[in-house]
Design an enzyme around this catalytic site. Sequence first.
Site, mmCIF file in Angstrom:
data_model
loop_
_atom_site.group_PDB
_atom_site.id
_atom_site.type_symbol
_atom_site.label_atom_id
_atom_site.label_comp_id
_atom_site.label_asym_id
_atom_site.label_seq_id
_atom_site.Cartn_x
_atom_site.Cartn_y
_atom_site.Cartn_z
ATOM 1 N N GLY A 10 -11.371 -22.006 -28.814
ATOM 2 C CA GLY A 10 -11.970 -23.302 -28.506
ATOM 3 C C GLY A 10 -10.902 -24.307 -28.093
ATOM 4 O O GLY A 10 -9.705 -24.005 -28.058
ATOM 5 N N TYR A 62 -20.039 -25.623 -33.999
ATOM 6 C CA TYR A 62 -21.084 -25.743 -32.984
ATOM 7 C C TYR A 62 -21.008 -27.183 -32.503
ATOM 8 O O TYR A 62 -21.253 -28.122 -33.268
ATOM 9 C CB TYR A 62 -22.456 -25.449 -33.583
ATOM 10 N N TYR A 133 -26.680 -32.411 -34.620
ATOM 11 C CA TYR A 133 -25.243 -32.113 -34.628
ATOM 12 C C TYR A 133 -24.523 -32.919 -35.707
ATOM 13 O O TYR A 133 -23.816 -32.363 -36.549
ATOM 14 C CB TYR A 133 -24.633 -32.413 -33.260
#
Length: 304
Positions: A10, A62, A133
């Site tokens: 990432g 995420y 989120y």
Amino acid sequence: MVVLVTGANGQLGQAIRFISEKYAEIEFKFCSSSDLDITSKENCHLVFTKFKPDYCINAAAYTAVDKAESEQEKAHLINVIGVKNLAEVCKEFSTTLLHVSTDFVFDGNRSVTSSAVEMPYTEKDLPNATGVYGQTKLDGEKAIQETFDNYFIIRTSWVYSQFGNNFMKTMLRLASERDSLSVVSDQIGTPTNAVDLAEVLIKIISSCHSELVYFVSSQKLGSKSNFGIYNFSNEGQCSWYDFAKKIFEVNNISINLQPIPTSAYPTPAKRPAYSVLDKSKIKRVFGVEVKNWEESLREIIFNK
């Protein structure tokens, strides 16, 4: 000293790898999601058994803010269950956990007036996430706090870099495809260079480890490490429109850029209108020197 990095492929994971060669005293173990699936406690245990890390930087998350509204289970699995698994395994292996969280734990409802410039969010402000989120990231924080004490939770904002997918790279791509762009101008926050964030995480580890070595060598019990929640972003504040404008400026890109209100660009997830973070605590405790976001942007553009 062994430092395990989750989410190695990432944006933040790549930024940590980018600076890792500077730290010869640290043996980094970079694990992508295929190497370490944090949603599997068994997998976490196997990896920790293999590497026996002193520290774990959790860069796995995420982060698809809008998709999270329709993928609630997936967001919860990674941002809550996965984080809880890591915390429990860290506790078992006496590993200190560094977990990266977000400004989205706040609702951003502070009035964006001249007074708000002097009212960034501190670590003592009560979170109030408004979207899936942000709520899963907040629940992940709580899972760590309920599991053990040896953690650093770093809340950050608007992360970008030459790695992965982010706002800066999206703006540069769109500018190569279009003659004009419209960007939201009434959401205020602070861009954070992922490499600066990576450096701060290593600084915390180095500080914590040096303190631990002192206590062991002096035959004192325990460590006075300042575990807890910290804010980190670059200094200053801007809107997404201001950020885009500066990105184009430092890259000598000419484009018709127009400011628009949030109401003109509806999204599935609500964004905080104001999410500037106060960095006083991390500067005081760890002696962190924080660059202005514009200075850091220039560095990342010209040194990519």
